[in-house]
Design an enzyme around this catalytic site. Structure first.
Site, PDB file in Angstrom:
ATOM      1  N   ASP A 105       0.990  -1.064   0.071  1.00 20.71           N
ATOM      2  CA  ASP A 105       0.018  -0.033  -0.157  1.00 20.71           C
ATOM      3  C   ASP A 105       0.927   1.257   0.034  1.00 20.71           C
ATOM      4  O   ASP A 105       1.556   1.424   0.976  1.00 20.71           O
ATOM      5  CB  ASP A 105      -0.891  -0.146   1.277  1.00 20.71           C
ATOM      6  CG  ASP A 105      -1.875   1.150   1.409  1.00 20.71           C
ATOM      7  OD1 ASP A 105      -1.586   2.062   0.562  1.00 20.71           O
ATOM      8  OD2 ASP A 105      -2.678   1.232   2.116  1.00 20.71           O
TER       9      ASP A 105
ATOM     10  N   SER B 159       0.324  11.769 -16.600  1.00 23.87           N
ATOM     11  CA  SER B 159      -0.818  11.832 -17.036  1.00 23.87           C
ATOM     12  C   SER B 159      -0.653  13.067 -18.218  1.00 23.87           C
ATOM     13  O   SER B 159       0.030  13.814 -18.071  1.00 23.87           O
ATOM     14  CB  SER B 159      -1.974  11.978 -16.131  1.00 23.87           C
ATOM     15  OG  SER B 159      -3.183  12.583 -16.818  1.00 23.87           O
TER      16      SER B 159
ATOM     17  N   TYR C  87      -6.081  16.387  -8.205  1.00 23.87           N
ATOM     18  CA  TYR C  87      -5.574  15.383  -9.292  1.00 23.87           C
ATOM     19  C   TYR C  87      -4.422  15.938  -9.972  1.00 23.87           C
ATOM     20  O   TYR C  87      -3.114  15.473 -10.001  1.00 23.87           O
ATOM     21  CB  TYR C  87      -6.686  14.613 -10.060  1.00 23.87           C
ATOM     22  CG  TYR C  87      -6.018  13.550 -10.994  1.00 23.87           C
ATOM     23  CD1 TYR C  87      -5.690  12.394 -10.846  1.00 23.87           C
ATOM     24  CD2 TYR C  87      -5.851  14.292 -12.380  1.00 23.87           C
ATOM     25  CE1 TYR C  87      -5.106  11.304 -11.466  1.00 23.87           C
ATOM     26  CE2 TYR C  87      -5.313  13.178 -13.409  1.00 23.87           C
ATOM     27  CZ  TYR C  87      -5.137  11.822 -12.931  1.00 23.87           C
ATOM     28  OH  TYR C  87      -4.579  10.974 -13.806  1.00 23.87           O
TER      29      TYR C  87
ATOM     30  N   LYS D 143      -0.253  15.176 -10.419  1.00 25.99           N
ATOM     31  CA  LYS D 143       0.523  14.974 -11.550  1.00 25.99           C
ATOM     32  C   LYS D 143       1.398  15.945 -12.171  1.00 25.99           C
ATOM     33  O   LYS D 143       2.519  15.602 -12.500  1.00 25.99           O
ATOM     34  CB  LYS D 143      -0.580  14.465 -12.566  1.00 25.99           C
ATOM     35  CG  LYS D 143      -1.631  13.283 -12.194  1.00 25.99           C
ATOM     36  CD  LYS D 143      -0.696  11.968 -12.119  1.00 25.99           C
ATOM     37  CE  LYS D 143      -1.525  10.857 -11.928  1.00 25.99           C
ATOM     38  NZ  LYS D 143      -0.780   9.463 -11.611  1.00 25.99           N
TER      39      LYS D 143
END
Length: 268
Positions: free
Chosen positions: A53, A131, A144, A148
């Site tokens: 994890d 991304s 998010y 990134k």
């Protein structure tokens, strides 16, 4: 002598496809995921499963030690990630922390755990999944994007200091991937003040025409293979036809013009 790659987020999607691709091409693969019990990857020759994890620092350090006890690791692919979308005002602090822990700190801590081994050997490649969202932005994805864009900046900066020790740092920046990420790994926040705007943006995101340009997980795994084996002094690999077209357009028209185009396309 076969090489070894360590991969986080291997249970499904891009991570799973990358495990299979490297194993098929003769590499030893250490595939990590939160739950390894009865996972189908365990039956593939050359694949070792280790539970991990990435939000737990002690687990990252233990997984790195366990992997290096098996032999040298040549490539570390930090792929584990999750999505957080929706208005910032509707986001809880727990959601903020979870997103940053998974996408950003998880990758940074994994890379840090393997750096001494790479430096001692004078070789190694770190790859992270970023991304197109690490190179361009869209509405209602602010946290998010923070993770990134953070990984892109982290990787570019780290490439300077580790490059002097023979270590490469790279990112793979895909556009849309045809996986269950949106259903499995996406948290959507809500706030009444933004409900109408959010509905408009979600409708634009789910437009079938927009989704046509997406890639399969196997296609993006080929780009991971390229980054791991091409020997190039290159940090960012934009992956997928949609991502390449979008990034080329952003560079061509300039940041502000592109931002206005995105706003008009998604929010009217």
């Amino acid at each position: 002598m076969s090489k070894t790659i360590f991969i986080t987020g291997s249970s499904t999607g891009l991570g799973n496809a990358t495990v299979r691709l490297f194993a098929q091409r003769g590499w030893k693969v250490i595939a990590t995921m939160r739950k390894t019990e009865n996972h189908e990857l365990a039956s593939i020759p050359g694949v070792t499963l280790i539970p991990l994890d990435v939000t737990r620092r002690e687990q990252i350090e233990a997984a790195a030690r366990q992997s290096l006890e098996l032999g040298p690791v040549d490539v570390v692919f930090c792929n584990a990630g999750s999505g957080l979308a929706g208005p910032l005002e509707g986001t809880t602090d727990e959601q903020l922390v979870a997103e940053i822990d998974t996408n950003l700190l998880g990758a940074i801590r994994t890379i840090k755990a393997f750096t001494p081994s790479f430096r001692a050997r004078g070789t190694g490649i770190f790859i992270t999944t970023t991304s197109i969202g690490g190179l361009a932005t869209f509405p209602f994805n602010s946290v998010y994007h923070a993770t990134k864009w953070g990984l892109e900046g982290f990787s570019e900066s780290l490439s300077f200091e580790l490059g002097k020790f023979g270590i490469q740092v790279k990112t793979v920046a895909p556009g849309g991937i045809r996986t269950d990420f949106a259903g499995r790994s996406l948290v959507l926040t809500q706030h009444p003040a933004y409900a109408e705007l959010l509905a408009k943006v979600l409708a634009a995101f789910s437009d079938p025409e927009r989704r046509k340009g997406g890639s399969s997980a196997e296609e993006i795994a080929e780009v991971v293979w390229e980054a791991a084996t091409d020997g190039k002094d290159q940090v960012t690999y934009v992956a997928g036809a949609d991502a390449k077209a979008m990034y080329a357009q952003r560079l061509a028209v300039g940041v502000e013009s592109f931002r206005k185009m995105v706003g008009k396309a998604f929010m009217g």
